[in-house]
Design a protein around this motif. Structure first.
Motif, PDB file in Angstrom:
ATOM      1  N   GLY A  67       0.717  -1.396  -0.240  1.00 35.22           N
ATOM      2  CA  GLY A  67      -0.060   0.058  -0.018  1.00 35.22           C
ATOM      3  C   GLY A  67       0.867   1.302   0.023  1.00 35.22           C
ATOM      4  O   GLY A  67       0.188   2.233   0.080  1.00 35.22           O
ATOM      5  N   GLU A  68       2.290   1.040   0.036  1.00 36.03           N
ATOM      6  CA  GLU A  68       3.166   2.330  -0.167  1.00 36.03           C
ATOM      7  C   GLU A  68       2.997   3.122  -1.373  1.00 36.03           C
ATOM      8  O   GLU A  68       2.762   2.404  -2.572  1.00 36.03           O
ATOM      9  N   ALA A  69       2.833   4.336  -1.311  1.00 30.09           N
ATOM     10  CA  ALA A  69       3.060   5.002  -2.383  1.00 30.09           C
ATOM     11  C   ALA A  69       4.417   4.921  -3.290  1.00 30.09           C
ATOM     12  O   ALA A  69       5.455   5.041  -2.512  1.00 30.09           O
ATOM     13  N   VAL A  70       4.406   4.844  -4.510  1.00 29.16           N
ATOM     14  CA  VAL A  70       5.350   4.724  -5.301  1.00 29.16           C
ATOM     15  C   VAL A  70       5.493   5.721  -6.429  1.00 29.16           C
ATOM     16  O   VAL A  70       4.221   5.929  -7.188  1.00 29.16           O
ATOM     17  N   GLU A  71       6.350   6.503  -6.630  1.00 31.06           N
ATOM     18  CA  GLU A  71       6.707   7.261  -7.998  1.00 31.06           C
ATOM     19  C   GLU A  71       6.669   6.520  -9.355  1.00 31.06           C
ATOM     20  O   GLU A  71       7.594   5.706  -9.413  1.00 31.06           O
ATOM     21  N   VAL A  72       5.684   6.578 -10.548  1.00 33.93           N
ATOM     22  CA  VAL A  72       5.928   5.820 -11.587  1.00 33.93           C
ATOM     23  C   VAL A  72       6.437   6.976 -12.441  1.00 33.93           C
ATOM     24  O   VAL A  72       5.591   7.997 -12.685  1.00 33.93           O
ATOM     25  N   SER A  73       7.426   6.583 -13.079  1.00 34.29           N
ATOM     26  CA  SER A  73       8.007   7.802 -14.081  1.00 34.29           C
ATOM     27  C   SER A  73       7.188   7.957 -15.359  1.00 34.29           C
ATOM     28  O   SER A  73       6.603   7.088 -15.767  1.00 34.29           O
ATOM     29  N   GLU A  74       7.476   9.048 -16.209  1.00 45.79           N
ATOM     30  CA  GLU A  74       6.898   9.252 -17.384  1.00 45.79           C
ATOM     31  C   GLU A  74       7.288   8.010 -18.405  1.00 45.79           C
ATOM     32  O   GLU A  74       8.546   7.674 -18.306  1.00 45.79           O
ATOM     33  N   LYS A  75       6.404   7.495 -19.324  1.00 47.28           N
ATOM     34  CA  LYS A  75       6.865   6.689 -20.320  1.00 47.28           C
ATOM     35  C   LYS A  75       5.995   7.023 -21.443  1.00 47.28           C
ATOM     36  O   LYS A  75       4.799   7.746 -21.524  1.00 47.28           O
ATOM     37  N   TRP A  76       6.521   6.437 -22.530  1.00 44.65           N
ATOM     38  CA  TRP A  76       5.702   6.510 -23.876  1.00 44.65           C
ATOM     39  C   TRP A  76       5.309   4.836 -24.072  1.00 44.65           C
ATOM     40  O   TRP A  76       6.129   4.199 -23.897  1.00 44.65           O
ATOM     41  N   VAL A  77       4.256   4.975 -24.435  1.00 39.09           N
ATOM     42  CA  VAL A  77       3.579   3.377 -24.599  1.00 39.09           C
ATOM     43  C   VAL A  77       2.764   3.471 -26.120  1.00 39.09           C
ATOM     44  O   VAL A  77       2.350   4.504 -26.777  1.00 39.09           O
ATOM     45  N   PRO A  78       3.013   2.209 -26.754  1.00 40.48           N
ATOM     46  CA  PRO A  78       2.478   2.016 -28.164  1.00 40.48           C
ATOM     47  C   PRO A  78       0.779   2.088 -28.075  1.00 40.48           C
ATOM     48  O   PRO A  78       0.464   1.446 -26.989  1.00 40.48           O
ATOM     49  N   PHE A  79       0.139   2.508 -29.039  1.00 40.92           N
ATOM     50  CA  PHE A  79      -1.276   2.720 -29.051  1.00 40.92           C
ATOM     51  C   PHE A  79      -1.627   2.189 -30.616  1.00 40.92           C
ATOM     52  O   PHE A  79      -1.037   2.666 -31.455  1.00 40.92           O
ATOM     53  N   PHE A  80      -2.696   1.312 -30.627  1.00 38.76           N
ATOM     54  CA  PHE A  80      -3.200   0.908 -31.674  1.00 38.76           C
ATOM     55  C   PHE A  80      -4.624   1.230 -31.988  1.00 38.76           C
ATOM     56  O   PHE A  80      -5.572   1.085 -31.002  1.00 38.76           O
ATOM     57  N   LYS A  81      -5.064   1.804 -32.923  1.00 33.64           N
ATOM     58  CA  LYS A  81      -6.341   2.183 -33.187  1.00 33.64           C
ATOM     59  C   LYS A  81      -6.895   1.316 -34.517  1.00 33.64           C
ATOM     60  O   LYS A  81      -6.268   1.562 -35.583  1.00 33.64           O
ATOM     61  N   PRO A  82      -7.802   0.296 -34.288  1.00 33.27           N
ATOM     62  CA  PRO A  82      -8.188  -0.535 -35.467  1.00 33.27           C
ATOM     63  C   PRO A  82      -8.819   0.295 -36.598  1.00 33.27           C
ATOM     64  O   PRO A  82      -9.706   1.467 -36.358  1.00 33.27           O
ATOM     65  N   GLY A  83      -8.693  -0.088 -37.701  1.00 37.51           N
ATOM     66  CA  GLY A  83      -9.254   0.728 -38.936  1.00 37.51           C
ATOM     67  C   GLY A  83     -10.925   0.283 -39.045  1.00 37.51           C
ATOM     68  O   GLY A  83     -11.121  -0.838 -38.575  1.00 37.51           O
ATOM     69  N   LYS A  84     -11.508   1.135 -40.022  1.00 34.29           N
ATOM     70  CA  LYS A  84     -13.048   0.795 -40.279  1.00 34.29           C
ATOM     71  C   LYS A  84     -13.148  -0.703 -40.582  1.00 34.29           C
ATOM     72  O   LYS A  84     -14.173  -1.248 -40.255  1.00 34.29           O
ATOM     73  N   GLU A  85     -12.351  -1.147 -41.590  1.00 36.06           N
ATOM     74  CA  GLU A  85     -12.636  -2.473 -42.433  1.00 36.06           C
ATOM     75  C   GLU A  85     -12.198  -3.531 -41.276  1.00 36.06           C
ATOM     76  O   GLU A  85     -13.197  -4.511 -41.095  1.00 36.06           O
ATOM     77  N   LEU A  86     -11.271  -3.542 -40.333  1.00 35.05           N
ATOM     78  CA  LEU A  86     -11.180  -4.394 -39.216  1.00 35.05           C
ATOM     79  C   LEU A  86     -12.214  -4.208 -38.331  1.00 35.05           C
ATOM     80  O   LEU A  86     -12.606  -5.689 -37.984  1.00 35.05           O
TER      81      LEU A  86
END
Length: 94
Positions: A67-86
């Protein structure tokens, strides 16, 4: 499906190509997508979807065990947005 299954499926559908050549092609495609995302570029595959990166700002999280507070650093994450046909193929009621 894992990458080796993808390579095998493509090789089976294209008997004029050697499996090792198909593997090189698949790896080259994934490498180019990865490189573009590392440069913060968007990768769009028409009918399939678009890959991009999103920024997750730093935040304060919690350790679930203590339950201890932990600092989570900034990060870049991949993101996928499906297309209309899919989306249409996934939700096809026929």
């Amino acid at each position: 499906m894992i990458k080796s299954e993808l390579v095998q499926t493509i090789a089976n559908r294209n008997p004029h190509l050697y499996q090792r050549d198909v593997e090189l092609i698949v790896n080259a495609i994934f490498d180019e997508i990865t490189e573009a995302l590392c440069e913060s570029n968007r990768v769009e595959l028409r009918g399939f979807g678009a890959f991009s990166v999103k920024n997750r700002p730093p935040r304060t999280g919690r350790n679930p065990r203590t339950g201890e507070a932990v600092e989570v650093s900034e990060k870049w994450v991949p993101f996928f947005k499906p297309g209309k046909e899919l989306r249409e193929r996934l939700n096809d009621e026929d």
